[in-house]
Structures are given as structure tokens and as C-alpha cells.
Design a protein around this motif. Structure first.
Motif, short mmCIF file in Angstrom:
data_model
loop_
_atom_site.label_atom_id
_atom_site.label_comp_id
_atom_site.label_asym_id
_atom_site.label_seq_id
_atom_site.Cartn_x
_atom_site.Cartn_y
_atom_site.Cartn_z
N CYS A 166 -7.65 -45.40 65.79
CA CYS A 166 -8.57 -46.32 65.11
C CYS A 166 -9.02 -45.69 63.80
CB CYS A 166 -9.79 -46.60 65.97
SG CYS A 166 -9.44 -47.39 67.56
N VAL A 167 -8.91 -46.43 62.72
CA VAL A 167 -9.37 -45.97 61.41
C VAL A 167 -10.59 -46.80 61.03
CG1 VAL A 167 -8.80 -45.63 58.98
CG2 VAL A 167 -7.03 -45.33 60.74
N PRO A 168 -11.77 -46.17 60.91
CA PRO A 168 -12.98 -46.95 60.59
C PRO A 168 -13.05 -47.36 59.13
CG PRO A 168 -13.51 -44.61 60.70
CD PRO A 168 -12.06 -44.74 61.11
N LEU A 169 -13.82 -48.39 58.88
CA LEU A 169 -14.15 -48.76 57.50
C LEU A 169 -15.06 -47.70 56.90
CD1 LEU A 169 -14.94 -52.58 57.73
CD2 LEU A 169 -13.34 -51.56 56.11
N ASP A 170 -14.65 -47.12 55.81
CA ASP A 170 -15.45 -46.07 55.15
C ASP A 170 -15.55 -46.42 53.67
OD1 ASP A 170 -16.51 -43.82 53.95
OD2 ASP A 170 -15.42 -42.43 55.23
N PRO A 171 -16.76 -46.60 53.12
CA PRO A 171 -16.88 -46.93 51.69
C PRO A 171 -16.20 -45.91 50.79
CG PRO A 171 -18.99 -47.23 52.81
CD PRO A 171 -18.07 -46.58 53.81
N GLN A 172 -16.14 -44.65 51.20
CA GLN A 172 -15.47 -43.63 50.39
C GLN A 172 -13.97 -43.90 50.31
OE1 GLN A 172 -16.87 -40.27 52.67
NE2 GLN A 172 -18.43 -39.77 51.16
N GLN A 198 -14.61 -34.58 55.12
CA GLN A 198 -15.68 -34.71 56.10
C GLN A 198 -15.83 -36.14 56.61
OE1 GLN A 198 -16.02 -34.61 52.87
NE2 GLN A 198 -17.49 -36.20 52.29
N SER A 199 -15.09 -37.08 56.06
CA SER A 199 -15.20 -38.49 56.47
C SER A 199 -14.70 -38.68 57.89
CB SER A 199 -14.37 -39.36 55.52
OG SER A 199 -14.17 -40.65 56.07
N PRO A 200 -15.34 -39.58 58.67
CA PRO A 200 -14.84 -39.90 60.01
C PRO A 200 -13.43 -40.49 60.00
CG PRO A 200 -17.10 -40.65 59.75
CD PRO A 200 -16.63 -40.23 58.38
N ALA A 201 -13.01 -41.05 58.86
CA ALA A 201 -11.65 -41.60 58.78
C ALA A 201 -10.60 -40.50 58.64
CB ALA A 201 -11.54 -42.57 57.60
N TYR A 202 -11.01 -39.32 58.18
CA TYR A 202 -10.07 -38.23 57.93
C TYR A 202 -9.32 -37.82 59.19
CZ TYR A 202 -8.34 -33.62 56.49
OH TYR A 202 -7.54 -32.53 56.23
N PRO A 203 -9.99 -37.50 60.31
CA PRO A 203 -9.24 -37.09 61.50
C PRO A 203 -8.35 -38.20 62.05
CG PRO A 203 -11.58 -37.34 62.02
CD PRO A 203 -11.45 -37.40 60.54
N ALA A 204 -8.76 -39.46 61.90
CA ALA A 204 -7.93 -40.56 62.37
C ALA A 204 -6.62 -40.62 61.58
CB ALA A 204 -8.69 -41.88 62.24
N LEU A 205 -6.71 -40.49 60.27
CA LEU A 205 -5.52 -40.59 59.43
C LEU A 205 -4.60 -39.39 59.59
CD1 LEU A 205 -7.32 -42.02 56.28
CD2 LEU A 205 -5.64 -43.24 57.68
N SER A 259 -4.39 -37.55 62.22
CA SER A 259 -3.80 -37.63 63.55
C SER A 259 -2.58 -38.55 63.56
CB SER A 259 -4.85 -38.13 64.55
OG SER A 259 -4.29 -38.33 65.83
N ILE A 260 -2.65 -39.65 62.82
CA ILE A 260 -1.49 -40.56 62.71
C ILE A 260 -0.32 -39.81 62.08
CG2 ILE A 260 -0.62 -42.62 61.54
CD1 ILE A 260 -3.54 -43.72 61.74
N ALA A 261 -0.60 -39.03 61.03
CA ALA A 261 0.47 -38.27 60.37
C ALA A 261 1.07 -37.24 61.32
CB ALA A 261 -0.08 -37.60 59.11
N ARG A 262 0.24 -36.58 62.12
CA ARG A 262 0.77 -35.59 63.07
C ARG A 262 1.68 -36.24 64.09
NH1 ARG A 262 -4.46 -33.44 62.84
NH2 ARG A 262 -5.00 -34.45 64.82
N PHE A 263 1.30 -37.44 64.55
CA PHE A 263 2.15 -38.15 65.50
C PHE A 263 3.50 -38.46 64.86
CE2 PHE A 263 3.96 -41.76 67.64
CZ PHE A 263 3.67 -41.55 68.99
N ILE A 264 3.47 -38.94 63.62
CA ILE A 264 4.72 -39.27 62.92
C ILE A 264 5.58 -38.02 62.73
CG2 ILE A 264 5.64 -40.05 60.69
CD1 ILE A 264 3.18 -41.95 60.55
#
Length: 271
Positions: free
Chosen positions: A226-232, A249-256, A258-263
Motif C-alpha cells: 500500500c502506498v499512502p497519499l503523501d503531499p510531499q 522519512q516519508s511513510p511512502a518511502y518504505p512502501a515504494l 519494498s515494491i522495488a525489492r520485490f521486483i
């Protein structure tokens, strides 16, 4: 390897080809495609982006490359490099328009011819990954893109949805499309999954949540996160900034990432 198994052509030294699909517009497909490319670059990979969204070429803006020009070489078109290190290259119809606001008013055959030219006539050189950003839906352009890339054995497709039932239903049809054309599904990403408050960083579910994960479970395909909506992230896309480097430090950073690591793991399995 994917395209590297071929004897020749401009995709001969592209090791893995990944398509990014969505069943409908407005789900952030181009944002996810761009962030996957940046995350793979962050992992030390050399990445190309092929933007075949002919009527809505937004990636040049997202990568701050709107004023770049495409040049010719003996091998065809030279893609635009968006960084000094030449680790990310980009090809988009946005570079071929006389004015940025020009509309592409083409019938299907002309679109299909352009897609085939993009696949065959761009001199990518050696790439670890080629990310293909497609238009929404399951139209002629998708069939042309998949058919043109099939000889190079693409690793598969990442499907992007938002949590709402309407978007998830469209992605379900995208899964059917992938099955019919023989394109493997790498996984599903649920984008805009909650809103990150810029003041306190708390994540609030302004839409429903979990639709993408449930679809992945029922369809038997991996759920990539899940990638959250982040104004940044939104501002980074507006002004062509590298979100992952500027906002780790954005909460979206680990989500994105993690997707790259899976790929990356998936690609290593197929090598």
C-alpha cells in the motif's frame, strides 16, 4: 534475462522489461511507474522508462525533463537522460510534440505504429530494467505494446489500483487482459491507501482500504503493498524532484522501496 536473450535490436541489452498497467485513469499509475524506476536506480540499477501513454504523456514532467530533445543516432532515437549520471533514460511522445499542450488526435493504426517505433527504434543501450508506462484500460495500445514486447520475454506487469471498489473492479478486468495475452502478473499495488497528514504524519483512510490486497488474494497474485497519499510525493511529481532521495522519512518511502525489492528478487529468480 528478458530481452538480452535476443540476437539483435535495440532491446538486445535490456535485461528485464516490466509493464505498469491500470484498469482506469487517475489511480497514480505513472507516479508508481516513475517511483519504481527511481527506487531501482536507488538500488544501483540502470533504468529506462518507455512512456506509451500517447494521449497523456506525464512522465517528462514528473522527471523534470519537459524541455529536453530527442536526437537521432545510427541505432535510431537516443532516449533522454534525466540525470547527469545517465542512470535513468526516458522516451515519451511528449518530447516529439511541437508544443507541450498539443493534443495527440490519432486513430488506432497511427498509435500502434508509434508504439512499434518506440519499441524497436529507441537506442537504449544496456539497461537493467525497462519500465513501460501504459495508458489506462485494455485497448488497442495495450495489445500493440504487449505484442511488440512479447519477443523479448517481459518479466510481467505491475497492476496499480486505488482502494475503492470501482477501481478494483477495473483492475480485475486488467487481470483478465493479462491472462488472455499471456502476460505474467508480477503483483498488485494499492495506491492512495490512506492520507499522510503533513503536520503529524498520521495516516487516515479517506478512501476505503484493502481492496487491492483482497483482489490479489482472491486472484492468487502477489500483493506488493500500500502506498499512502503523501503531499510531499505529490509536490515532487509536480516539480520533477526525486522524492525518494529528498524524503526518505516519508511513510511512502518504505512502501515504494519494498515494491522495488520485490521486483529485484523476482528478476533475480528469472535470470
Amino acid at each position: 534475462m528478458a530481452a538480452a536473450a535476443q540476437d539483435g535490436g535495440n532491446l538486445a541489452n535490456v535485461h528485464h522489461i516490466l509493464l505498469v498497467l491500470s484498469g482506469k485513469g487517475g489511480v497514480g499509475k505513472s507516479t508508481i511507474a516513475t517511483q519504481i524506476a527511481l527506487a531501482l536506480r536507488l538500488a544501483g540499477k540502470k533504468v529506462g522508462i518507455l512512456d506509451v501513454d500517447l494521449c497523456g504523456p506525464s512522465i517528462p514532467r514528473m522527471l523534470n525533463a519537459m524541455n529536453k530533445e530527442v536526437h537521432q543516432c545510427d541505432g535510431g532515437w537516443v532516449p533522454v537522460y534525466v540525470d547527469q549520471e545517465k542512470t535513468i533514460s526516458l522516451m515519451s511522445i511528449g518530447f516529439l510534440l511541437e508544443k507541450p499542450d498539443d493534443a495527440v488526435v490519432w486513430r488506432g493504426p497511427k498509435k500502434n505504429a508509434m508504439i512499434n517505433q518506440f519499441v524497436n527504434d529507441v537506442a537504449w543501450g544496456e539497461l537493467d530494467f525497462l519500465i513501460v508506462d501504459t495508458p489506462p484500460g485494455t485497448s488497442d495500445e495495450h495489445i500493440s505494446t504487449v505484442n511488440a514486447l512479447q519477443p523479448y520475454n517481459p518479466m510481467g506487469a505491475v497492476l496499480v489500483t486505488t482502494p475503492q471498489a470501482v477501481a478494483v473492479g477495473d483492475v480485475r478486468r486488467e487481470l483478465t487482459f493479462c491472462k488472455k495475452v499471456g502476460l505474467p502478473v508480477v503483483g498488485i499495488v494499492e495506491n492512495m491507501s490512506g492520507f499522510v497528514c503533513p503536520t503529524c504524519s498520521e495516516c487516515t483512510n479517506i478512501f476505503s482500504k484493502g481492496g487491492g490486497e483482497e483482489l490479489a488474494r482472491h486472484s492468487g497474485v502477489p500483493f506488493l503493498g500500500c502506498v499512502p497519499l503523501d503531499p510531499q510525493l505529490t509536490l515532487s511529481m509536480e516539480y520533477g524532484k526525486d522524492f525518494l532521495r529528498e524524503f526518505p522519512q516519508s511513510p511512502a518511502y518504505p512502501a515504494l522501496t519494498s515494491i522495488a525489492r520485490f521486483i529485484l528478487d523476482k528478476a533475480s529468480e528469472s535470470s
